[in-house]
Design an enzyme around this catalytic site. Structure first.
Site, PDB file in Angstrom:
ATOM      1  N   THR A 174      27.495  43.982  53.149  1.00  0.00           N
ATOM      2  CA  THR A 174      26.972  45.351  53.200  1.00  0.00           C
ATOM      3  C   THR A 174      25.454  45.293  53.336  1.00  0.00           C
ATOM      4  O   THR A 174      24.821  44.379  52.805  1.00  0.00           O
ATOM      5  CB  THR A 174      27.365  46.077  51.895  1.00  0.00           C
ATOM      6  OG1 THR A 174      28.771  46.264  51.883  1.00  0.00           O
ATOM      7  CG2 THR A 174      26.669  47.424  51.743  1.00  0.00           C
ATOM      8  N   ARG A 202      40.645  54.025  52.788  1.00  0.00           N
ATOM      9  CA  ARG A 202      39.842  53.637  51.613  1.00  0.00           C
ATOM     10  C   ARG A 202      38.361  54.009  51.832  1.00  0.00           C
ATOM     11  O   ARG A 202      37.803  53.762  52.874  1.00  0.00           O
ATOM     12  CB  ARG A 202      39.949  52.135  51.385  1.00  0.00           C
ATOM     13  CG  ARG A 202      39.190  51.613  50.160  1.00  0.00           C
ATOM     14  CD  ARG A 202      37.895  50.927  50.530  1.00  0.00           C
ATOM     15  NE  ARG A 202      37.258  50.269  49.378  1.00  0.00           N
ATOM     16  CZ  ARG A 202      36.073  49.669  49.436  1.00  0.00           C
ATOM     17  NH1 ARG A 202      35.405  49.627  50.568  1.00  0.00           N
ATOM     18  NH2 ARG A 202      35.556  49.119  48.358  1.00  0.00           N
ATOM     19  N   VAL A 203      37.761  54.615  50.808  1.00  0.00           N
ATOM     20  CA  VAL A 203      36.332  54.911  50.823  1.00  0.00           C
ATOM     21  C   VAL A 203      35.687  54.081  49.720  1.00  0.00           C
ATOM     22  O   VAL A 203      36.138  54.107  48.572  1.00  0.00           O
ATOM     23  CB  VAL A 203      36.071  56.415  50.576  1.00  0.00           C
ATOM     24  CG1 VAL A 203      34.567  56.687  50.492  1.00  0.00           C
ATOM     25  CG2 VAL A 203      36.702  57.252  51.690  1.00  0.00           C
ATOM     26  N   GLY A 204      34.649  53.331  50.068  1.00  0.00           N
ATOM     27  CA  GLY A 204      33.956  52.510  49.088  1.00  0.00           C
ATOM     28  C   GLY A 204      32.815  53.253  48.423  1.00  0.00           C
ATOM     29  O   GLY A 204      32.713  54.487  48.477  1.00  0.00           O
ATOM     30  N   ASP A 205      31.940  52.484  47.790  1.00  0.00           N
ATOM     31  CA  ASP A 205      30.806  53.060  47.055  1.00  0.00           C
ATOM     32  C   ASP A 205      29.638  53.428  47.965  1.00  0.00           C
ATOM     33  O   ASP A 205      28.853  54.323  47.632  1.00  0.00           O
ATOM     34  CB  ASP A 205      30.305  52.053  46.020  1.00  0.00           C
ATOM     35  CG  ASP A 205      29.850  50.744  46.669  1.00  0.00           C
ATOM     36  OD1 ASP A 205      30.644  50.162  47.438  1.00  0.00           O
ATOM     37  OD2 ASP A 205      28.719  50.304  46.421  1.00  0.00           O
ATOM     38  N   GLY A 226      28.395  45.011  46.842  1.00  0.00           N
ATOM     39  CA  GLY A 226      29.294  44.258  45.982  1.00  0.00           C
ATOM     40  C   GLY A 226      30.666  44.895  45.981  1.00  0.00           C
ATOM     41  O   GLY A 226      31.030  45.612  46.925  1.00  0.00           O
TER      42      GLY A 226
END
Ligand code: GLY
Length: 305
Positions: A174, A202-205, A226
């Site tokens: 990232t 899926r959605v990450g941070d 991370g």
């Protein structure tokens, strides 16, 4: 039990303008580390050029992240990780600290610069986050075009390894940037392809203000990299900025939230911070995190160890 911090760094003090970028927490093999650092230095230089001519922190972090999105070594834009269906779906967020304006996209199909689409979401101002088909429609309406050729052989190979039953599917890589401009404003930008073989949708941070990306002139700015589910659960970027607002130095705040991430979720990663006075700091709990920093009157510093 506190996970030992595996790396940390801070700039020498306050800076009138400054920028810090990362190319992702993970485990870059030694032979590739110099190239990862070089890519981060190029991104930091692009951002510093904006700041040196009196540009905004917001423009600087966008310029830096666009450089990294174009570099297939990183898990963002071209070369980003593929989902379980073999599709490239991208997350990005950009935020400024004066009025807490933010723009973000999630599950975006291939557009060259997801961070530029996020910037247009911020500029538009009606909403903060668009996902999936709505994000694509917004991007097209804002003048961006779908791109061919952003899926790389390396990304296909990483997916094949996960499909063959590798234990982990967190890719690392990232990208992000934080900056302070000469007017005293801060900004943060983060962009990613997310986890390798992630479930569709899926959605990450990274696209969530407060989880993987945050900026507030009263505190500073943060970009995380991370295991995104942990950053989401711990509101990690906002948590780091709350520590800055309470008076912590960026490196101390970074180490503290990396400790919290491990203690409370068992997950790992890294974070970069700029304080409201332009001081830069970072910490990681992974083998590597490539980064580069630059500020008024100094050549870029970098690392990937
Ligand atoms: N931190 C990036 C992700 O988990 O999507």
């Amino acid at each position: 039990m506190r996970e030992p911090i595996t790396g940390a760094w801070a700039s020498p003090g306050a800076h009138r303008y400054s920028i810090l970028v990362h190319g992702g927490a993970g485990d870059v093999p030694p032979a590739r580390r110099e190239a990862h650092e070089a890519g981060c230095r190029a991104a930091a230089s692009a951002g510093l050029a904006v700041l040196a001519r009196g540009g905004s922190a917001l423009d600087a972090v966008q310029a830096a992240v666009e450089v990294l999105e174009d570099d297939p070594r990183y898990n963002a834009g071209t070369g980003g990780s593929l989902d379980e269906d073999g599709a490239l779906r991208l997350d990005a967020c950009i935020m400024e600290g004066e009025h807490l304006r933010a723009g973000a996209v999630a599950v975006l199909p291939p557009f060259r610069h997801p961070i530029a689409v996020a910037r247009d979401v911020l500029n538009d101002g009606r909403h903060v986050l668009y996902a999936g088909a709505g994000a694509e429609r917004f991007a097209t309406g804002a003048g961006h075009a779908r791109e061919e050729g952003m899926v790389t052989d390396a990304a296909r190979a990483r997916l094949a390894v996960v499909r063959d039953g590798a234990s982990g599917n967190w890719a690392g890589g990232t990208v992000g940037a934080v900056a302070r401009d000469a007017a005293g404003h801060v900004a943060a930008a983060t962009s990613t392809g997310g986890m390798v073989g992630k479930r569709s949708g899926r959605v990450g941070d990274s696209p969530i203000p407060g989880a993987g990306n945050y900026a507030d002139d009263r505190a500073g700015a943060a970009s995380g990299t991370g295991e995104g589910e942990g950053y989401l659960r711990a509101a990690l970027a906002a948590r780091a900025c709350f520590y800055l607002e309470a008076g912590a130095q960026p490196r101390d705040a970074a180490e503290r939230v990396m400790g919290t991430l491990h203690e409370r979720t068992g997950m790992r990663g890294g974070i970069i911070l700029v304080g409201r006075d332009g001081t830069l700091g970072l910490a990681r709990t992974t083998e590597t995190m490539s980064w580069a920093a630059a500020w008024e009157g100094a050549p870029p510093s970098s690392g990937c160890g």
